[in-house]
Design an enzyme around this catalytic site. Sequence first.
Site, PDB file in Angstrom:
ATOM      1  CB  CYS A   1      -9.617  -6.943 -12.197  1.00  0.00           C
ATOM      2  SG  CYS A   1      -8.794  -6.674 -10.612  1.00  0.00           S
TER       3      CYS A   1
ATOM      4  CB  CYS B   1     -12.686  -7.590  -5.529  1.00  0.00           C
ATOM      5  SG  CYS B   1     -12.722  -5.807  -5.246  1.00  0.00           S
TER       6      CYS B   1
ATOM      7  CB  CYS C   1     -15.676  -4.275 -10.451  1.00  0.00           C
ATOM      8  SG  CYS C   1     -14.386  -3.009 -10.565  1.00  0.00           S
TER       9      CYS C   1
ATOM     10  CB  CYS D   1      -7.012  -2.397  -8.110  1.00  0.00           C
ATOM     11  SG  CYS D   1      -8.614  -1.636  -8.421  1.00  0.00           S
TER      12      CYS D   1
ATOM     13  CD  GLN E   1     -18.872  14.712 -10.654  1.00  0.00           C
ATOM     14  OE1 GLN E   1     -19.067  13.509 -10.822  1.00  0.00           O
ATOM     15  NE2 GLN E   1     -19.859  15.565 -10.418  1.00  0.00           N
TER      16      GLN E   1
ATOM     17  CG  PHE F   1     -27.449  20.533  -4.548  1.00  0.00           C
ATOM     18  CD1 PHE F   1     -27.674  20.127  -3.239  1.00  0.00           C
ATOM     19  CD2 PHE F   1     -28.547  20.820  -5.345  1.00  0.00           C
ATOM     20  CE1 PHE F   1     -28.974  19.999  -2.749  1.00  0.00           C
ATOM     21  CE2 PHE F   1     -29.846  20.706  -4.874  1.00  0.00           C
ATOM     22  CZ  PHE F   1     -30.061  20.289  -3.556  1.00  0.00           C
TER      23      PHE F   1
ATOM     24  CD  GLU G   1     -22.521  21.975  -0.842  1.00  0.00           C
ATOM     25  OE1 GLU G   1     -22.801  21.254   0.122  1.00  0.00           O
ATOM     26  OE2 GLU G   1     -22.704  21.645  -2.030  1.00  0.00           O
TER      27      GLU G   1
ATOM     28  CG  ASP H   1     -24.096  17.509  -9.417  1.00  0.00           C
ATOM     29  OD1 ASP H   1     -24.723  16.434  -9.383  1.00  0.00           O
ATOM     30  OD2 ASP H   1     -22.847  17.570  -9.410  1.00  0.00           O
TER      31      ASP H   1
ATOM     32  CB  CYS I   1     -25.190  10.259  -8.960  1.00  0.00           C
ATOM     33  SG  CYS I   1     -25.865  10.765  -7.350  1.00  0.00           S
TER      34      CYS I   1
END
Length: 421
Positions: free
Chosen positions: A61, A67, A70, A144, A244, A271, A291, A339, A365
């Site tokens: 990129c 930036c 990333c 991008c 996601q 969740f 949830e 999750d 995550c």
Amino acid sequence: MSQTERHRIERLGHQGDGVAPGPVYVARALPGELVEGRRVGDRLEDMRIVEPSSDRVSPPCAHYRGCGGCALQHASDEFVAGWKLDVVRQALKAQGLDAEFRDVITSPAQSRRRAVIAARRTKKGAMAGFYGRGSDVITEIPNCRLLAPELVDALPLAEELARLGASRKGALAVTMTRTDNGLDVAVRGGKPVDTALRQDCATLAEAHGLARISWEDEALAMRLPPAQVFGGVPVSPPPGAFLQATREGEAALLACVEEITRGARRVADLFCGSGTFTLPLAARAEVHGVEAEPEMLAALDRGWRHGQGLRRVTTEARDLFRRPLMADELSRFDAVVIDPPRAGARAQTEALADAQVPVIAAVSCNPVSFARDAAVLVAAGYRLQWVQVVDQFRWSTHVELAAAFVLSHETGRASEGQGTA
């Protein structure tokens, strides 16, 4: 004025910086590289590579230098995949655990379907993009390589929103999400809503073919339902609801969850959000989704009621951090999907361990909180059967994963028909 120093990079830190003895942190350096620069505290600034790593590549990129969207475009895909595997492996090792690891699944370039864009008014008009690394300076990103093309094409829309609703001092946070009916746009950090802003947003929605535009969670205009499809069922999540990051990442995690829970007739999805896993699982099992956010559950329920060929889905609004499902409530389920957010779910995991649910599909995550919770399950008699790392935040330091937990006497059943997720 500080003198130039040379350092040999030993490893990559969790934030993606190269780490030399000291420690000295060097942005965008790779293990094995010899680098030089000015020492400022524990960081090396104005870095120059003296001896590059064989894992170093040219960033794809043009915006990468300035930036902050990333962090790892200077490293080969193979290196990044191996590093992310090792992050999870080391987190488990710290808890005295190990597991079988499957090959990393990486989302392709230009696949991010959701992003938060910073948009600011300027003297000449407005600008939109990502903040620079550790900076409040916005870098414009017209080419991008991370975002889906629809999001890149909508950057001028974020600029228009800044001109209409941003103050001179602050930037807007414009969340743009690709849906089947156009972009779903949610704005935070702007001026209070008034009649003029409502009219302007309605005009923008028509002009740009948006599905919906919201301001601080209030929907100001909706042309069409901002539909996401979960298991073939259209669902319209509330503004800013969790999703996601890529379709490919979602599909990889879902494949793991379906494999782990295969054969279960009653599943609890903890969740559950707006039904990412709930609705696909309902094609073959009764599912109870839990949830904290009622609006997400309402979207899930509407989707289920309009779905075809699904088994019974029930929902429950409940803060699982304060009131986890207890062993007596969990005893009726053959499998559980969990999750949680980055903090993990220690209390809920302890209740799962007490309940001895036969099979648990864990999605996470955060490798550190995942490993902490995994240790609770293993101590209670579960086997951590395998881990699938899913790199849907390409070129970032974020790590997603799915993992299979089975009780010792359930191992044979859960492994039948296993394939690669």
